[in-house]
Design an enzyme around this catalytic site. Sequence first.
Site, PDB file in Angstrom:
ATOM      1  N   HIS A   8     -23.085  -7.533   2.188  1.00  0.00           N
ATOM      2  CA  HIS A   8     -22.509  -6.392   2.929  1.00  0.00           C
ATOM      3  C   HIS A   8     -23.613  -5.344   3.068  1.00  0.00           C
ATOM      4  CE1 HIS A   8     -19.586  -3.717   4.558  1.00  0.00           C
ATOM      5  NE2 HIS A   8     -18.820  -3.473   3.501  1.00  0.00           N
ATOM      6  N   HIS A  66     -23.177 -12.520  11.379  1.00  0.00           N
ATOM      7  CA  HIS A  66     -22.081 -11.568  11.186  1.00  0.00           C
ATOM      8  C   HIS A  66     -20.770 -12.315  11.128  1.00  0.00           C
ATOM      9  CE1 HIS A  66     -19.526  -8.032  11.735  1.00  0.00           C
ATOM     10  NE2 HIS A  66     -20.558  -7.380  11.273  1.00  0.00           N
ATOM     11  N   ASP A 116     -28.087  -4.135  10.013  1.00  0.00           N
ATOM     12  CA  ASP A 116     -28.932  -3.927   8.836  1.00  0.00           C
ATOM     13  C   ASP A 116     -30.394  -4.305   9.054  1.00  0.00           C
ATOM     14  OD1 ASP A 116     -27.046  -2.887   7.049  1.00  0.00           O
ATOM     15  OD2 ASP A 116     -26.168  -4.877   6.813  1.00  0.00           O
TER      16      ASP A 116
HETATM   17  N1  COA Z   1     -29.350 -16.822   7.308  1.00  0.00           N
HETATM   18  C1  COA Z   1     -29.318 -18.158   7.371  1.00  0.00           C
HETATM   19  N2  COA Z   1     -28.223 -18.851   7.728  1.00  0.00           N
HETATM   20  C2  COA Z   1     -27.128 -18.133   8.029  1.00  0.00           C
HETATM   21  C3  COA Z   1     -27.096 -16.733   8.001  1.00  0.00           C
HETATM   22  C4  COA Z   1     -28.268 -16.083   7.633  1.00  0.00           C
HETATM   23  N3  COA Z   1     -28.315 -14.753   7.568  1.00  0.00           N
HETATM   24  N4  COA Z   1     -25.870 -16.309   8.371  1.00  0.00           N
HETATM   25  C5  COA Z   1     -25.144 -17.386   8.620  1.00  0.00           C
HETATM   26  N5  COA Z   1     -25.907 -18.510   8.426  1.00  0.00           N
HETATM   27  C6  COA Z   1     -25.477 -19.867   8.588  1.00  0.00           C
HETATM   28  C7  COA Z   1     -24.603 -20.260   7.418  1.00  0.00           C
HETATM   29  O1  COA Z   1     -25.374 -20.791   6.358  1.00  0.00           O
HETATM   30  C8  COA Z   1     -23.699 -21.283   8.040  1.00  0.00           C
HETATM   31  O2  COA Z   1     -24.404 -22.493   8.153  1.00  0.00           O
HETATM   32  P1  COA Z   1     -23.648 -23.890   7.870  1.00  0.00           P
HETATM   33  O3  COA Z   1     -22.564 -23.951   8.915  1.00  0.00           O
HETATM   34  O4  COA Z   1     -24.725 -24.895   8.030  1.00  0.00           O
HETATM   35  O5  COA Z   1     -23.101 -23.786   6.475  1.00  0.00           O
HETATM   36  C9  COA Z   1     -23.494 -20.754   9.451  1.00  0.00           C
HETATM   37  O6  COA Z   1     -24.631 -19.926   9.734  1.00  0.00           O
HETATM   38  C10 COA Z   1     -22.232 -19.948   9.605  1.00  0.00           C
HETATM   39  O7  COA Z   1     -22.256 -18.886   8.691  1.00  0.00           O
HETATM   40  P2  COA Z   1     -21.051 -18.430   7.778  1.00  0.00           P
HETATM   41  O8  COA Z   1     -21.498 -18.352   6.348  1.00  0.00           O
HETATM   42  O9  COA Z   1     -19.821 -19.239   8.064  1.00  0.00           O
HETATM   43  O10 COA Z   1     -20.768 -17.006   8.302  1.00  0.00           O
HETATM   44  P3  COA Z   1     -19.877 -15.953   7.574  1.00  0.00           P
HETATM   45  O11 COA Z   1     -19.039 -15.372   8.630  1.00  0.00           O
HETATM   46  O12 COA Z   1     -19.185 -16.444   6.374  1.00  0.00           O
HETATM   47  O13 COA Z   1     -20.966 -14.932   7.039  1.00  0.00           O
HETATM   48  C11 COA Z   1     -22.404 -13.198   6.785  1.00  0.00           C
HETATM   49  C12 COA Z   1     -21.313 -13.785   7.655  1.00  0.00           C
HETATM   50  C13 COA Z   1     -22.740 -11.814   7.327  1.00  0.00           C
HETATM   51  C14 COA Z   1     -21.926 -13.058   5.349  1.00  0.00           C
HETATM   52  C15 COA Z   1     -23.632 -14.118   6.847  1.00  0.00           C
HETATM   53  O14 COA Z   1     -24.085 -14.218   8.183  1.00  0.00           O
HETATM   54  C16 COA Z   1     -24.724 -13.620   5.947  1.00  0.00           C
HETATM   55  O15 COA Z   1     -24.689 -13.891   4.735  1.00  0.00           O
HETATM   56  N6  COA Z   1     -25.726 -12.886   6.487  1.00  0.00           N
HETATM   57  C17 COA Z   1     -26.768 -12.312   5.685  1.00  0.00           C
HETATM   58  C18 COA Z   1     -26.291 -11.062   4.973  1.00  0.00           C
HETATM   59  C19 COA Z   1     -26.130  -9.913   5.918  1.00  0.00           C
HETATM   60  O16 COA Z   1     -26.978  -9.661   6.774  1.00  0.00           O
HETATM   61  N7  COA Z   1     -25.071  -9.155   5.710  1.00  0.00           N
HETATM   62  C20 COA Z   1     -24.787  -7.976   6.509  1.00  0.00           C
HETATM   63  C21 COA Z   1     -23.641  -8.236   7.417  1.00  0.00           C
HETATM   64  S1  COA Z   1     -23.415  -6.904   8.555  1.00  0.00           S
END
Ligand code: COA
Length: 373
Positions: A219, A258, A309
């Site tokens: 987050h 996201h 971010d």
């Molecule tokens: N880096 C690498 N891979 C990523 C990624 C990232 N930042 N964000 C998503 N992915 C990948 C996931 O590993 C997943 O791959 P898979 O299908 O092979 O397992 C796919 O993209 C879908 O992602 P998912 O985890 O289902 O998305 P989510 O909706 O649960 O997660 C976040 C959203 C924001 C938690 C996730 O994108 C993330 O952890 N981002 C980094 C942290 C971040 O920037 N947070 C601030 C949010 S505003």
Amino acid sequence: MSERNNSGLAGVVVGQSAIASVESSGNGLSYRGYDILELAEQANFEEIAYLLIHGRLPTEVELRDYQSDLMRHRNLPEALKTVLEQLPPETQPMDVLRTGCSALGCLEPESDQRTVTSIADRLLASFASMLLYWHHFHVNGQRIETMSDETSVAGHFLSLLKQETPDELTRRAMDVSLILYAEHELNASTFAARVVASTLSDTYSAMTAAIGALRGPLHGGANEAAMDMIARYATVEDAERGMHEALSNKQLIMGFGHRVYKQGDPRSPIIKAWSNKLAVATNKTRLFEVSERIEQVMMREKGLFPNLDFYSASTYHSCGIPTAFFTPLFVIARCTGWAAHIIEQRENNKLIRPLAEYTGPTPRSYIPIERRH
Ligand code: COA
């Protein structure tokens, strides 16, 4: 909830809200109907705080009064200063704010006279004072004056941090970033605040829970993690190599992806433009170039776009903000959105208490302790 897709409540609508509208197609974000692009271009952060908390834009007089009110609330009670002085110097700055918020809740508790809106104003005005009082006490051995002549929240933060008057470009960059961070529907920290508010607990408890949720790198903590990553690369070629390596090791790249936006974060181009503007103005373009290369690799290799971010990291760095203060700045902005949600939750309250699908052992008999091996 047995579907894997529903884990993390992804895609689940859990209630109604009139505060922010988030378009999952990535086309837009609006606060109470006003497009974020227009707000980031034309408004100032205090107008947005007022809009979120009071439900409408202030008139010129109301805005002036609101800013004066916030300025008056920047002081810290002596007992809170003592608490801040007692915290270890190595405390995580988010923990300082979480503790400061909770301590203020003991010193100035909610009551019929001290309502959610006045507590929101007090916290918005004094979070920077708490953080930077603690910072200067432990880093420089100084008990700083927490009042300042700066009329804006952004200017107050910068002047306490640097102990000098900030320049206009930096002040406006910070102001815009606070606008972008102010509100975002049912993100994890806001949901945490609403869960606490739904038990009819007090505003400080809801805010404290929200700070705890925001602290995590999935987050709010992502802006600090993104900065640590960007800072590792001396050149764009290093960044290209490093990203390929990280992706082949299946690493999560902070500042990308996201939960709601799947085609782009509408806030990202705005903060990216500010990151570029500051890089050019300070004649330090490396971080911006490295960031752009990381963005290109992530799009090419994973089809993932930067969220707010990612370019906030280089923007804040160019503003001279220490990395550990990036997420606390997010708190200062988002406490306005949290307040708006606490108010909305209370207006039509229903205890938030969902269900879990049980996956534990089938019923079995208790084993007395002397027969357990
Ligand atoms: N880096 C690498 N891979 C990523 C990624 C990232 N930042 N964000 C998503 N992915 C990948 C996931 O590993 C997943 O791959 P898979 O299908 O092979 O397992 C796919 O993209 C879908 O992602 P998912 O985890 O289902 O998305 P989510 O909706 O649960 O997660 C976040 C959203 C924001 C938690 C996730 O994108 C993330 O952890 N981002 C980094 C942290 C971040 O920037 N947070 C601030 C949010 S505003």
